[in-house]
Design an enzyme around this catalytic site. Structure first.
Site, short mmCIF file in Angstrom:
data_model
loop_
_atom_site.label_atom_id
_atom_site.label_comp_id
_atom_site.label_asym_id
_atom_site.label_seq_id
_atom_site.Cartn_x
_atom_site.Cartn_y
_atom_site.Cartn_z
CG ASN A 97 10.53 2.67 8.71
OD1 ASN A 97 9.89 3.38 7.94
ND2 ASN A 97 10.01 1.69 9.39
NE ARG B 204 8.42 -0.32 6.12
CZ ARG B 204 7.37 0.02 6.82
NH1 ARG B 204 7.47 0.91 7.79
NH2 ARG B 204 6.20 -0.51 6.55
CG HIS C 166 3.34 -6.35 7.24
ND1 HIS C 166 2.09 -6.67 7.70
CD2 HIS C 166 3.72 -5.24 7.90
CE1 HIS C 166 1.70 -5.78 8.61
NE2 HIS C 166 2.68 -4.90 8.74
NE ARG D 35 -3.07 0.20 9.67
CZ ARG D 35 -1.93 -0.35 9.29
NH1 ARG D 35 -1.91 -1.22 8.30
NH2 ARG D 35 -0.81 -0.04 9.87
CD GLU E 96 9.34 -5.39 9.25
OE1 GLU E 96 8.66 -4.95 8.31
OE2 GLU E 96 9.03 -5.23 10.44
#
Ligand code: AMP
Length: 395
Positions: free
Chosen positions: A10, A87, A176, A237, A381
């Site tokens: 990733n 990813r 996600h 965020r 993941e």
């Protein structure tokens, strides 16, 4: 046949998270993080059963760091690495499933750079580096957005002029996806419900947060949009705001778009509300001490999450359960309890003891008698990316 090994990568703009996944083992034989790449402080942290080690790699870029990582991966894989899973953040409308990486699919990822100008170039630099180092190894791209390509048009369109969608791809994509897919499938297994006839609300609550409605193993709606800024309150965020805020800040404070974008992505969310931290653990402690900002951030976070979940229920015909995952979802009993408090009208109620028990990787059901099912499911993941890579190798 010996169990196979997939390296999962990733890549961020200055980092590489990696994990070696063996299909027969539940823990990763080797994992780690290369960070501050491209600077004199570049460093790689390795973690394996043998312990932890950090290696300084001054000024290393993605390729130089991967060149250091790969021999250790090969050693941990007993000299037999079967493939690499990458990813990739944005697959746009081109990728609705994971894909083998070749010239054509790489061009597709490049074509999506405009939709993810920070993420896709970093992902691509990792892919190119890994391909240079291992030209003969199959490499697979797994997209954050792909799972949400099953959303119906009424869920993914914004109410803006049609041409912005048709000519510029302005729509909701969602992110996600790998996590929502993994935990909703796991939830069905845990509940003994067939995935192909199941309906879930999922809350992935990490540094980034999103909700998702998953029906028969497919995403029907999700809270993130064109970018991962839309939706829930997150670590730094803002999530949803009035789109006129940009105009207001420009007119009243003279802020330009870059400054507003930075504020909404990096200085808002739990951090902005609390004035203290983006980290839910820190806020949980501060809240206990009566820190007003931490209390406010916690309340807004849980209320907005509940509101989003209630909205997602519109995408379901029935409900098999609500799933909490991600660092906060898997560990914070207080966030789960407060969120369920706001969902009383839908019948949700936590069992305090079961809720307190589910932390640090403990999965389970946490609803009180009479409440719809509520599950805590640790996400993974990296394993899902490896499973996708293996499935493509088999195909
Ligand atoms: P992730 O991005 O999935 O690693 O999640 C990171 C978030 O999980 C951070 O906000 C952490 O503070 C939060 N987190 C991890 N452990 C706990 C915990 N025990 N209680 C509350 N939040 C936690």
């Amino acid at each position: 046949m010996p169990s196979r090994n997939i390296l999962v990568i990733n890549c961020g703009s200055s980092s590489i998270k990696f994990a070696l996944v063996n299909e027969g083992q539940s823990s990763f034989p080797l994992q780690g993080l290369a960070e501050r790449l491209g600077s004199p402080e570049a460093v790689i942290h390795f973690e394996s059963t043998a312990g932890k080690e950090s290696v300084n790699v001054p000024d290393a870029d993605h390729q130089a760091a991967l060149a250091q990582i790969l021999p250790r991966v090969e050693e941990a894989a007993g000299g037999h690495l079967d493939g690499i899973g990458h990813r990739v953040v944005h697959g746009g409308e081109k990728f609705f499933a994971s894909t083998l990486l070749n010239e054509e699919t790489l061009a597709g990822i490049e074509a999506n750079i405009q939709l993810a100008p920070l993420h896709n170039p970093a992902n691509l630099s990792g892919i190119h580096a890994a391909m240079n180092l291992f030209p003969r190894l199959p490499q697979v791209g797994v997209f954050d957005t792909a799972f949400h390509q099953t959303m119906p048009e009424h869920a993914y369109r914004y109410a803006v002029p049609d041409i912005l969608y048709k000519e510029h791809g302005v729509r909701r994509y969602g992110f996600h996806g790998t996590s929502h897919r993994f935990v909703s499938k796991r939830a069905a297994e845990m509940a003994g419900v067939p995935v192909e006839n199941s309906s879930w609300l999922v809350a992935h609550l990490g540094n980034g947060c999103s909700t998702c409605a998953v029906v028969n193993g497919e995403s029907r709606d999700t809270s993130m949009g064109l970018t991962p800024l839309e939706g829930l309150v997150m670590g730094t965020r803002s999530g949803d705001i009035d789109p006129s805020l940009h105009n207001f800040l420009h007119n009243t404070l003279g802020w330009d778009l870059a400054k507003i974008d930075n504020m909404l992505n990096k200085e808002s969310g739990l951090k902005g509300l609390s004035g203290l931290s983006n980290d839910m653990r820190t806020l949980t402690e501060a809240r206990k001490q009566g820190h007003e900002g931490a209390m406010l951030a916690f309340e807004v976070f849980c209320y907005r999450l509940a509101k989003s979940l209630a909205g997602m229920a519109c995408a379901l015909d029935k409900l098999d359960g609500l799933v909490f995952t991600g660092g906060i979802g898997e560990n914070s009993a207080v966030v789960r309890a407060r969120t369920l408090d706001h969902l009383k009208l839908l019948g949700f109620k936590a069992d305090d003891e079961a809720n307190a028990r589910c932390t640090r990787g403990v999965a389970g059901e946490i609803q009180a008698v009479g409440s719809p099912r509520v599950l805590v499911v640790p996400t993974n993941e990296e394993r899902q990316i490896a499973l996708d890579a293996l499935a493509l190798l088999d195909a």
